[in-house]
Structures are given as C-alpha cells and as structure tokens.
Design an enzyme around this catalytic site. Sequence first.
Site, short mmCIF file in Angstrom:
data_model
loop_
_atom_site.label_atom_id
_atom_site.label_comp_id
_atom_site.label_asym_id
_atom_site.label_seq_id
_atom_site.Cartn_x
_atom_site.Cartn_y
_atom_site.Cartn_z
N GLY A 1 -19.86 6.96 2.54
CA GLY A 1 -18.94 7.24 2.09
C GLY A 1 -19.89 7.03 0.14
N GLY B 1 -18.01 8.10 -3.21
CA GLY B 1 -16.61 8.40 -3.78
C GLY B 1 -16.93 7.02 -4.79
N ASN B 2 -16.10 6.05 -5.07
CA ASN B 2 -15.64 5.69 -6.55
C ASN B 2 -16.38 4.12 -5.81
OD1 ASN B 2 -14.63 2.78 -7.28
ND2 ASN B 2 -13.65 4.40 -8.18
N GLY C 1 -18.37 3.79 -2.81
CA GLY C 1 -20.19 4.30 -2.30
C GLY C 1 -20.64 4.08 -3.77
N LYS D 1 0.58 -1.41 0.16
CA LYS D 1 0.18 0.14 0.11
C LYS D 1 0.84 0.99 -0.49
CE LYS D 1 -4.36 0.90 0.61
NZ LYS D 1 -5.86 -0.02 -0.09
P1 NAD Z 1 -12.75 7.82 -2.63
O1 NAD Z 1 -11.79 8.83 -2.51
O2 NAD Z 1 -13.64 7.73 -4.06
O3 NAD Z 1 -13.83 7.59 -2.09
C1 NAD Z 1 -14.25 8.17 -0.85
C2 NAD Z 1 -15.52 9.22 0.11
O4 NAD Z 1 -15.76 8.80 1.67
C3 NAD Z 1 -16.08 10.05 -0.80
O5 NAD Z 1 -17.40 9.79 -0.98
C4 NAD Z 1 -15.47 11.06 0.64
O6 NAD Z 1 -16.26 11.96 0.48
C5 NAD Z 1 -16.26 10.33 1.96
N1 NAD Z 1 -15.46 10.49 3.09
C6 NAD Z 1 -14.84 11.21 3.45
N2 NAD Z 1 -14.18 11.89 4.61
C7 NAD Z 1 -15.01 10.80 5.39
C8 NAD Z 1 -15.90 11.24 6.36
N3 NAD Z 1 -15.27 11.49 7.36
N4 NAD Z 1 -17.12 10.68 6.52
C9 NAD Z 1 -17.85 10.43 5.39
N5 NAD Z 1 -17.33 10.24 4.15
C10 NAD Z 1 -15.87 10.95 4.12
O7 NAD Z 1 -12.27 6.44 -2.45
P2 NAD Z 1 -12.82 4.81 -2.67
O8 NAD Z 1 -11.98 4.33 -3.42
O9 NAD Z 1 -13.58 5.37 -2.84
O10 NAD Z 1 -12.29 4.73 -1.42
C11 NAD Z 1 -13.27 3.78 -0.29
C12 NAD Z 1 -12.76 3.35 1.09
O11 NAD Z 1 -12.85 2.63 0.09
C13 NAD Z 1 -11.92 3.66 0.65
O12 NAD Z 1 -11.36 2.73 2.95
C14 NAD Z 1 -10.37 2.00 0.40
O13 NAD Z 1 -9.72 2.12 0.55
C15 NAD Z 1 -11.90 1.18 0.21
N6 NAD Z 1 -11.68 0.30 -1.23
C16 NAD Z 1 -11.08 0.71 -2.69
C17 NAD Z 1 -11.36 0.32 -3.36
C18 NAD Z 1 -11.22 1.04 -5.00
O14 NAD Z 1 -11.05 0.05 -5.74
N7 NAD Z 1 -10.81 2.14 -4.47
C19 NAD Z 1 -11.20 -0.88 -3.15
C20 NAD Z 1 -11.32 -1.29 -2.17
C21 NAD Z 1 -11.18 -1.23 -1.03
#
Ligand code: NAD
Length: 416
Positions: free
Chosen positions: A217, A219-220, A222, A106
Amino acid sequence: MHPPHNPFENAMAQLDLAAKLRNFDDSFIDSLREPNRDIRVSIKVKMDNGGTEIFEGYRVEYNNSLGPYKGGIRYHPKTEINEVKALAFWMTLKCAVVGIPMGGGKGGITVEPKNLSKSELERLSRGWVESLSDVLGPYKDIPAPDINTTPEIMAWMADEFAKISGDKTLATFTGKPMAKGGSEGRNEATGLGGFYVLETLRKEIGLPEKCEVAIQGFGNVGSNAAKIFIDHGHKVTAVSDSQSGIYNPNGLDIKKVLEFKKNTGTLLNFSKENPECKNITNEELLELPCDILIPAAFENVITGSNADKIQARAILELANGPVTPEADEILFKKNIPVIPDILANAGGVTVSYFEWEQNLKGEHWTPEQIFEKLRPIMETASSEIFNKAKDVNTSLRMGAFIVALERIQRKKLSSI
Ligand code: NAD
C-alpha cells in the site's frame, strides 16, 4: 452464502477470543456484538452528463461509552456494511487503547472514485453529509479520512455540514487541509504513530536497530510510513499499490518512487526506468524475507492460505484488519509477533482528536507540539499492551483487546 473473510465475522471472532481470556461481564461483551446504530442511505448525485446516479452510503455508530463516535469514511467499490461495521468496532477499541475520549464509528460509500469527475466527487461527498447531517456533530459523531478520501473531501464535507447545521467550529470533520482548520502532522500521523510503536517494542520483540521493511500500500499511510522509517535509518526494500509492487534488496529511493507515483499515478513502470528494481506482485511482497512487514492497504491480506509463507520477523498492521484470525493463530505459533492495528495505526485518530480539540478551542498547535503529545501516548499504549500480553501469555492483539475492553467496561460501570 457470505463472502470469504467477512471482516465483521473476523472482528467478532477476535472479541470471542478476548472474552475467553478475561472474566468480562457477559452482558458487556454482548453489548459489543452489534453497533448502537447502523445507518444506510441512498445518495442521489447529479452526474456531469445531466443524469442522476444513486450511490449507497453508510455510517455505523458502534459505541460511544468513551465519547462521541469517531472514525473515517471509505470510498471503494467493495465497501459494504460488514466492512464498515468491523472498522467501526475496531475504532471503538482503538480509541480506548490510546486513552482518548472518543467512541467508535465508521462510514463509507460503495463507489469507484476514479470513475467520477472532481465535481461529481464533490457532489457525492456533500450528498453523504446531507443524508447524515442529523447524526453528525462535534459532540455526536466526527468522521475523518480513510481509503480514497482526502483532506479536500473533508473540507467539502465540513463546509456542507456548516451550511446545514450552522455549526462553524469545523470540529465535526478531522483530517481537513491546513487552510481549512486542519492540524499540523495529521497527514503523517498514522505512519509516525506506527513508527513510535515499533521503536517502543523493537527490542522486546527481538528486532535489530536497523530494519529491512516491506510495505504493502502506497497511499497516505504507506507512503508516509516509508518516508518516516527511512528518515530514521531503516531500509525500505519493497512497496506496492493496487496494480504492482517494486523490490530492491538494497533499499528503494523513496523520493524517486513518490515522484514517479505522483507523475504517473501508478508504480507499474517504475522498474523499467529503474532497472536496479524488480516488479513483484502484492502476494510476493507479503512473502518477502524482511524484518518488518507493514500491510498498509486492505483487510484480509494475510490469511490461513499464506500465513505459513510469511518470512518477516514481525508484522506492523498499519492497515485495519489485514491479518485474519486463522492467520493470527499460525503466526503466533511461528513466533512472528503481529503488532495489531488498534495499536499500530492509532496515531491517526490521536492527531484527529488533537485537531478536534484545536478547532473547539480556536487554537493552532505547532508540529513540535503535536509530535510531543503524540509520542508519549503511543509509547505508553505500546508498553501497556506488551505487558498485558505477557501477563496473560497471549498475543499482542489479545493484549490490546483486553486493555481496551477493560477501559470501556470500567467507564460503562462507572456511568451506571
Ligand atoms: P489511501 O487511499 O491513501 O491508500 C490506499 C493504498 O492501498 C493505495 O496506495 C492503493 O493503491 C493501495 N491498494 C489498493 N488496493 C490494493 C490492493 N489490492 N493491494 C495492495 N494495495 C492496494 O488509504 P490510506 O488512508 O493510506 O489507508 C490505508 C489503510 O490504512 C486502510 O486500511 C485504512 O483503514 C488504514 N488507516 C488509515 C488511517 C488514515 O489516517 N488515513 C488511519 C488508520 C488506519
């Protein structure tokens, strides 16, 4: 003094619990208590105002028993080494859970990307690669996106790596845009993988055919999960971002929410324009009555302080590390199953692995091919973990840990 809920301490507490449940070799468990390598770099970035700023960057290469290190890069002001180590440890187990030939790594940078211009962000991202190019490579260490890192950032990084190393396979970074060697289905892979897991376990854990879902959440992960669950007939009643949550017990119109978020960058004023919805806080969202609660933002959001107030019938961890070990214990006693991150969100790394394979073979797989390959992997892993948890009379998280640790230990022993 260390911060409350140090994610690496949580990860090691989980490892200790798993080690007690099965007769693992002590030296094997001890070998997982620290990463193989933890690299910290200072990235000097020329800012638009002519000055130079220094940012702290990381790459943790946790374990490569099963294959090259694999794992995302996070940009966040609170990112620090203990978080990156925990995430790299969980990646090691996650790849083992879905049986892909990858190890765990990571990366991250301590930065608030919202404060940078696009060109500063590009120079910072290229700077991370320049500082770490020695350890990266398609058969060594393969990063991907995580919080606040996008396909565009992966394209800059892949380009920088090609310039420095001469490697033109593009296979050193996954999660790239389609036009730059990315894979079909990568954007929705994590949410879709989570959906396949839920579908496999739904009856076993006593959930109805049509569920009410609350997602923290947007983002990508959620937002894609919200779309996928709705497309399959479930009802998403609440979503949130870092600033605000919105709730409609009759179900949100997710297309409208996505459009609003795209135009305004926040969910903050959505309820003003859509009075059928009400604003809620992130804390309130977690405590809503619903069938499935999906944390899809950060670690440590369900802790010893709020686990007792959770009303969901099950938790699907699409974020990494959202439930602390204290909360796990409380939820287990309350009979609320937690489908653990290392299974629930493993669809992302699985499609990243497909992207790597396509890059190395010079192939392009269709979305249908990707989904046809992803689904059985997620279903098999879900059933194996459910059965293991049942056999050992433990939680799904411990079931997943045991399955993963047994695979890594077996590989280690066979390669001695
Ligand atoms: P992202 O940056 O696209 O989205 C993150 C989201 O979390 C945003 O909507 C942001 O507004 C929100 N956020 C930030 N702070 C917050 C808070 N205090 N309370 C509530 N929401 C909050 O990131 P992502 O890629 O969607 O990743 C989200 C989670 O999923 C992380 O834990 C990441 O490690 C995990 N994850 C991501 C992937 C991937 O393929 N992108 C794969 C496995 C796990």
